[in-house]
Motif scaffolding. Structure first.
Motif, mmCIF file in Angstrom:
data_model
loop_
_atom_site.group_PDB
_atom_site.id
_atom_site.type_symbol
_atom_site.label_atom_id
_atom_site.label_comp_id
_atom_site.label_asym_id
_atom_site.label_seq_id
_atom_site.Cartn_x
_atom_site.Cartn_y
_atom_site.Cartn_z
ATOM 1 N N HIS A 1 -18.143 1.469 -7.078
ATOM 2 C CA HIS A 1 -16.768 1.018 -6.905
ATOM 3 C C HIS A 1 -15.921 2.155 -6.335
ATOM 4 O O HIS A 1 -15.999 3.291 -6.796
ATOM 5 N N ARG A 2 -15.136 1.832 -5.320
ATOM 6 C CA ARG A 2 -14.245 2.824 -4.703
ATOM 7 C C ARG A 2 -12.804 2.473 -5.013
ATOM 8 O O ARG A 2 -12.443 1.290 -5.032
ATOM 9 N N HIS A 3 -11.990 3.497 -5.220
ATOM 10 C CA HIS A 3 -10.569 3.256 -5.466
ATOM 11 C C HIS A 3 -9.913 2.823 -4.160
ATOM 12 O O HIS A 3 -10.058 3.492 -3.135
ATOM 13 N N VAL A 4 -9.219 1.694 -4.184
ATOM 14 C CA VAL A 4 -8.585 1.218 -2.943
ATOM 15 C C VAL A 4 -7.072 1.266 -3.005
ATOM 16 O O VAL A 4 -6.400 1.145 -1.978
ATOM 17 N N GLY A 5 -6.510 1.428 -4.176
ATOM 18 C CA GLY A 5 -5.054 1.480 -4.275
ATOM 19 C C GLY A 5 -4.591 0.914 -5.595
ATOM 20 O O GLY A 5 -5.379 0.766 -6.533
ATOM 21 N N SER A 6 -3.315 0.578 -5.662
ATOM 22 C CA SER A 6 -2.774 0.067 -6.918
ATOM 23 C C SER A 6 -1.944 -1.181 -6.655
ATOM 24 O O SER A 6 -1.710 -1.548 -5.503
ATOM 25 N N LEU A 7 -1.547 -1.855 -7.710
ATOM 26 C CA LEU A 7 -0.644 -2.990 -7.599
ATOM 27 C C LEU A 7 0.042 -3.178 -8.953
ATOM 28 O O LEU A 7 -0.303 -2.512 -9.923
ATOM 29 N N HIS A 8 1.017 -4.069 -8.975
ATOM 30 C CA HIS A 8 1.718 -4.355 -10.224
ATOM 31 C C HIS A 8 1.346 -5.741 -10.717
ATOM 32 O O HIS A 8 1.242 -6.680 -9.923
ATOM 33 N N ALA A 9 1.143 -5.877 -12.014
ATOM 34 C CA ALA A 9 0.825 -7.180 -12.608
ATOM 35 C C ALA A 9 1.183 -7.128 -14.078
ATOM 36 O O ALA A 9 1.189 -6.050 -14.685
ATOM 37 N N ARG B 1 -6.041 2.284 5.966
ATOM 38 C CA ARG B 1 -6.116 0.849 5.672
ATOM 39 C C ARG B 1 -5.170 0.064 6.574
ATOM 40 O O ARG B 1 -5.514 -0.983 7.113
ATOM 41 N N ILE B 2 -3.967 0.608 6.753
ATOM 42 C CA ILE B 2 -2.968 -0.065 7.581
ATOM 43 C C ILE B 2 -3.428 -0.150 9.031
ATOM 44 O O ILE B 2 -3.323 -1.196 9.673
ATOM 45 N N CYS B 3 -3.949 0.952 9.558
ATOM 46 C CA CYS B 3 -4.370 0.964 10.969
ATOM 47 C C CYS B 3 -5.488 -0.047 11.217
ATOM 48 O O CYS B 3 -5.518 -0.683 12.262
ATOM 49 N N TYR C 1 0.841 -1.205 0.000
ATOM 50 C CA TYR C 1 0.000 0.000 0.000
ATOM 51 C C TYR C 1 0.874 1.251 0.000
ATOM 52 O O TYR C 1 0.558 2.257 -0.647
ATOM 53 N N LEU C 2 1.988 1.205 0.742
ATOM 54 C CA LEU C 2 2.851 2.382 0.853
ATOM 55 C C LEU C 2 3.623 2.623 -0.444
ATOM 56 O O LEU C 2 3.756 3.770 -0.874
#
Lengths: 244, 335, 110
Positions: free
Chosen positions: C36-44, B169-171, B97-98
Motif C-alpha cells: 500500500h502506498r500513501h496517496v494523500g488525505s481526505l476529510h470524513a 498526481r495533478i499533472c 489534493y492541494l
C-alpha cells in the motif's frame, strides 16, 4: 404496438430518466456541502449521463427514424420526453437530493439486476454495465439517508420532509419497470423491503401511500421539465444544425 | 499563475553567510534537490510561504469550478456535457489534493476555507471573469489551463515533498484539460459563421486576463527571488508569460483567430514574440475585488459552505452515535 | 428562492467547530502492486464514509484495488533523521551489501 416500438419506448423512458436525473445532479457542481461530496456526486452524474447515452442510442436505433442520442436529448419538446416525474423534481437541499437519489437508486438497482437476463442482447449489455455503477450509487445514497435521518434533529426533520414530498412520485417507478417488453418485472415488494430496511436504520417513518403521481413516462410532466429543457437545449436551439 | 504574488515575509534574500547554521543546512538540502518532508525542520518563512502558495493554488481550483460549472447545464451535446463535468470534477479533486498537502504544514482545511471567505487568502485573478458563451469554456481550457500547466509541470520537482507529489498526481490528470478546451474551439473554428464569431469574441475577452495570470512584471515582483531560492517557484513571471505567448500564438493561428494585440509580432533577433503593454491597473483592481465576478464567486463559495453546515454536522453526529453503539475500528480496510 | 440572509463571511467559527470532519490518510495498493502506498488525505466523519470517499477521490472507482484509510490522529511517525548523516551515505555495516562478496564464477546463480 410492435415489439420493436415497445422496446424503443422502454429504452426512451430509461434514457430520459437517467438524463434528467443526471442533469439535476450536475446542478450541484460547485455548491456541494463538502469537497469530497463534489467528487462523489459528479461520479454518479457522469454514470447516469453515460447510461442515458446508451439507452437513448438504443431507442433511436429501434425507432428507425435516424435520430441519434443527441437528437433525442436536444431536439424534442417536453411532451415528447418519457422520464419519470421523480427525476425532474427540483434538487432542494442536499437531503432532498439524496432522498430522491436513494428512492431511484433502490429501484434502478433491482430493475437493472433483472434486465441483465433480458432476451434482447443490447438491453442485457446496458444493464450489465450499469448494474455495477448503480450498486455503488445505492451504497452511497442509502448511507447518506441513514446518516441524515439518524444525525441531528435538523437533518432528521429535513429528510423526513423530503421523504413526504417525494413519496407520491415513487408509484410511477413500478409502472415503468412493469412496462418492459419481453420480460415480467415485478420489483415493488423487494423495493419496499429494501427501502424499509434503510428507513428503519435512518429512524424515518415510511410515508403512507396516498396518491401516486403519474404521467411522466407518458409525456405529461410538471412545470419543471420545460424550464430544465429550455436551459439544456438552448445552444442547439439557438444554432440549429451546428456541430459542436 | 494560480498562485500569484505570494508573499514570502522576507524583505531581502539573505546571503549564505547571513543564514544560521540550521538555515544553511536547510538551503543545502534544497540545492541538492533533496525533498523537505512535513516533520523536517524548516524556516518559519518557508512554512508560511508554502501555506500561502499551496492554499492559494487550492482555492483557485475550487473557485475555478464555478465559471466552468456555469455551462454544464447548457453544454450542447451529451459528450461535451460529460467531458465538462469530468473536467470540473477533476478541478475539485485537485483542490482537495492541494488542501491535503497544505494540511501537512500545520493548518486545517476549515481554517483555509475561512481565510478564503473572509478575503484574507486570494485565488487566481482569472476566475473573476465571467463565462459568457460556450466558446469561453474552450478559452478556459486552452488559455487558462495552458498557462497553469506551464507552472505545474516544473512544480513536480519543487522542494516540498507533499506539494511535489500532489503536483505529480495533478499533472497526470491535467493531460486532457487543455486538449478538451482546444478541441472545443477547433469545432467552432470549423463551424458556422456565427460559431466563428463566437470564438473570436471570446478570445478578445480572455487573452489579456490570461497573460495577467503570470503576475506582475519581474521588476515589480519582489518575492520571486526568495521563492526561487527555495525552489517553490521555477520561473520568473516574465519568463512564464513569454513562454506561454510563444507557445500559444501558433495555436491561435491554427484556429484562424486574431489575438487582440496589435503589437504582437515575431522578433527574429530575440527569438520570441514581442507583445503589447498589459493594463496592470485592471489586474490590481481585480485583485482588490473589483473584477466582474469577485463578489459572486466568493458568495457562491460561502453559501455552499454555510448552507451545507447542517449536512456536515449531521454526519458527525451520526458518527458519534454509531461509535457510542459499538467501538470504532482504528483502521478500515477493503478487500 | 428566498433564504435567510447569510451571515458575513469569516464569522462562522462556532458553526465550523461543530461541522469539521476529521482528517484521514489514504493508502492504496494497485492491482499489480506489492504494498500500500500513501496517496494523500481526505476529510470524513467516520471510517465508512472515509472509505467511500477514498474510492471516489483517489481511484475514481477503479476495481480490484485495496484501500486502507486511517485516522491521521492515529498515525505514529518516527522523528526526522538527525543532522549528521544527511549527506553521508555511510553505512558502516558494509558486509550487509551483496556486492561486498566476490563469488566464484563456477558457482553461478548466487
Amino acid at each position: 404496438m410492435s415489439e420493436s416500438a415497445a422496446l424503443a419506448e422502454f429504452a426512451l423512458r430509461m434514457g430520459d430518466s437517467a438524463l434528467i436525473l443526471g442533469h439535476r445532479l450536475s446542478e450541484w457542481t460547485g455548491h456541494a456541502p463538502v469537497l469530497e461530496e463534489e467528487l462523489a456526486s459528479a461520479n454518479v452524474a457522469l454514470d447516469l449521463l453515460g447510461q442515458a447515452q446508451l439507452w437513448l442510442s438504443l431507442a433511436g436505433e429501434l425507432e428507425g427514424r435516424g435520430r441519434s442520442a443527441d437528437d433525442l436529448a436536444y431536439l424534442r419538446e417536453p411532451s415528447a420526453y418519457r422520464n419519470l416525474l421523480l427525476a425532474e423534481q427540483l434538487n432542494g437541499d442536499f437531503g432532498h437530493t439524496l432522498v430522491r437519489q436513494f428512492l431511484f437508486d433502490a429501484w434502478n438497482h433491482l430493475l437493472l439486476d433483472a434486465l441483465c437476463a433480458h432476451p434482447h442482447a443490447r438491453v442485457a449489455e446496458i444493464a450489465e454495465k450499469a448494474s455495477k455503477e448503480v450498486r455503488y450509487h445505492l451504497e452511497r445514497s442509502s448511507d447518506w439517508v441513514v446518516r441524515l435521518g439518524d444525525g441531528t434533529d435538523e437533518s432528521h426533520r429535513r429528510v423526513g420532509a423530503a421523504l413526504e414530498i417525494l413519496w407520491p412520485y415513487t408509484g410511477e417507478l413500478f409502472v415503468l419497470s412493469a412496462s418492459c417488453p419481453a420480460a415480467t418485472i415485478v420489483i415493488d415488494a423487494r423495493w419496499r423491503e429494501l427501502v424499509d430496511m434503510v428507513l428503519q436504520r435512518a429512524t424515518l417513518d415510511m410515508p403512507n401511500d396516498e396518491w401516486a403521481q403519474s404521467g411522466g413516462i407518458d409525456g405529461r410532466h410538471t412545470e419543471h421539465l420545460g424550464k430544465l429543457l429550455a436551459e439544456m437545449q438552448s445552444l442547439q436551439r439557438a444554432y440549429p444544425g451546428a456541430s459542436w | 499563475m494560480y498562485a500569484q504574488m505570494v508573499k514570502t515575509g522576507v524583505d531581502r534574500v539573505a546571503e549564505r553567510e547571513q543564514l544560521s547554521p540550521q538555515e544553511q543546512e536547510f538551503q543545502a538540502r534544497i540545492d541538492a534537490d533533496v525533498r523537505i518532508e512535513p516533520r523536517d525542520w524548516m524556516p518559519d518563512a518557508y512554512r508560511k510561504t508554502l501555506i500561502r502558495q499551496i492554499s492559494q493554488h487550492a482555492h483557485s481550483e475550487i473557485v475555478g469550478m464555478l465559471p466552468e460549472g456555469n455551462w454544464i447545464t447548457r453544454a450542447p451535446t451529451l459528450e461535451r456535457k460529460m467531458i465538462l463535468l469530468a473536467k470540473v470534477q477533476d478541478e475539485g479533486g485537485h483542490g482537495l489534493y492541494l488542501y491535503s498537502a497544505a494540511e501537512t504544514l500545520g493548518i486545517g482545511r476549515d481554517e483555509m476555507i475561512d481565510q478564503l471567505h473572509s478575503g484574507r487568502a486570494k485565488y487566481s485573478s482569472i476566475f473573476n471573469y465571467p463565462t459568457l458563451s460556450w466558446a469561453d469554456i474552450g478559452m478556459v481550457g486552452w488559455l487558462v489551463d495552458g498557462a497553469a500547466i506551464m507552472n505545474q509541470v516544473p512544480l513536480q520537482r519543487c522542494s516540498y515533498g507533499p506539494y511535489a507529489r500532489a503536483m505529480v498526481r495533478i499533472c497526470k490528470e491535467e493531460s486532457f484539460h487543455q486538449r478538451q478546451g482546444y478541441d472545443l474551439l477547433i469545432a467552432l473554428s470549423k463551424g458556422t459563421d456565427a460559431q466563428r464569431e463566437m470564438l473570436q469574441e471570446a478570445v478578445n475577452r480572455w487573452w489579456w486576463p490570461a497573460l495577467m495570470m503570470f503576475g506582475p512584471p519581474d521588476a515589480d515582483s519582489v518575492h520571486s527571488e526568495q521563492s526561487m531560492r527555495w525552489n517553490i517557484k521555477q520561473m520568473t513571471n516574465d519568463e512564464g508569460r513569454q513562454r506561454f505567448i510563444d507557445q500559444t500564438v501558433p495555436q491561435a493561428e491554427y484556429l484562424g483567430i486574431q489575438l487582440p494585440d496589435p503589437d504582437l509580432a515575431w522578433n527574429a533577433e530575440r527569438g520570441h514574440y514581442d507583445y503589447g503593454a498589459i493594463d496592470w491597473d485592471e489586474f490590481y483592481a481585480v485583485l482588490r475585488g473589483h473584477g466582474p465576478c469577485n463578489r459572486e464567486r466568493l458568495s457562491a463559495r460561502f453559501d455552499a459552505h454555510t448552507q451545507g453546515a447542517w449536512v456536515r454536522e449531521a454526519a458527525l453526529a451520526h458518527a458519534a452515535k454509531a461509535a457510542a453503539r459499538e467501538p470504532a475500528a482504528g483502521v478500515q480496510a477493503s478487500a | 428562492m428566498t433564504t435567510n440572509k447569510s451571515p458575513e463571511p469569516g464569522t462562522n467559527a462556532d458553526a465550523d467547530a461543530r461541522s469539521q470532519w476529521p482528517l484521514w490518510e489514504v493508502f492504496i495498493r494497485s492491482q499489480h502492486g506489492l504494498s500500500h502506498r500513501h496517496v494523500g488525505s481526505l476529510h470524513a466523519p467516520d471510517a465508512q464514509l472515509a472509505m467511500l470517499n477514498a474510492r471516489d477521490v483517489y481511484t475514481r472507482r477503479n476495481e480490484g484495488l485495496s484501500i486502507w484509510v486511517v485516522r491521521a490522529a492515529d498515525i505514529v511517525a518516527s522523528a526526522p533523521a538527525d543532522k549528521g548523516p544527511m549527506f553521508d551515505p555511510a553505512n558502516t555495516k558494509v558486509y550487509r551489501h551483496p556486492s561486498f562478496y566476490e563469488m566464484p564464477e563456477e558457482a553461478s546463480g548466487l
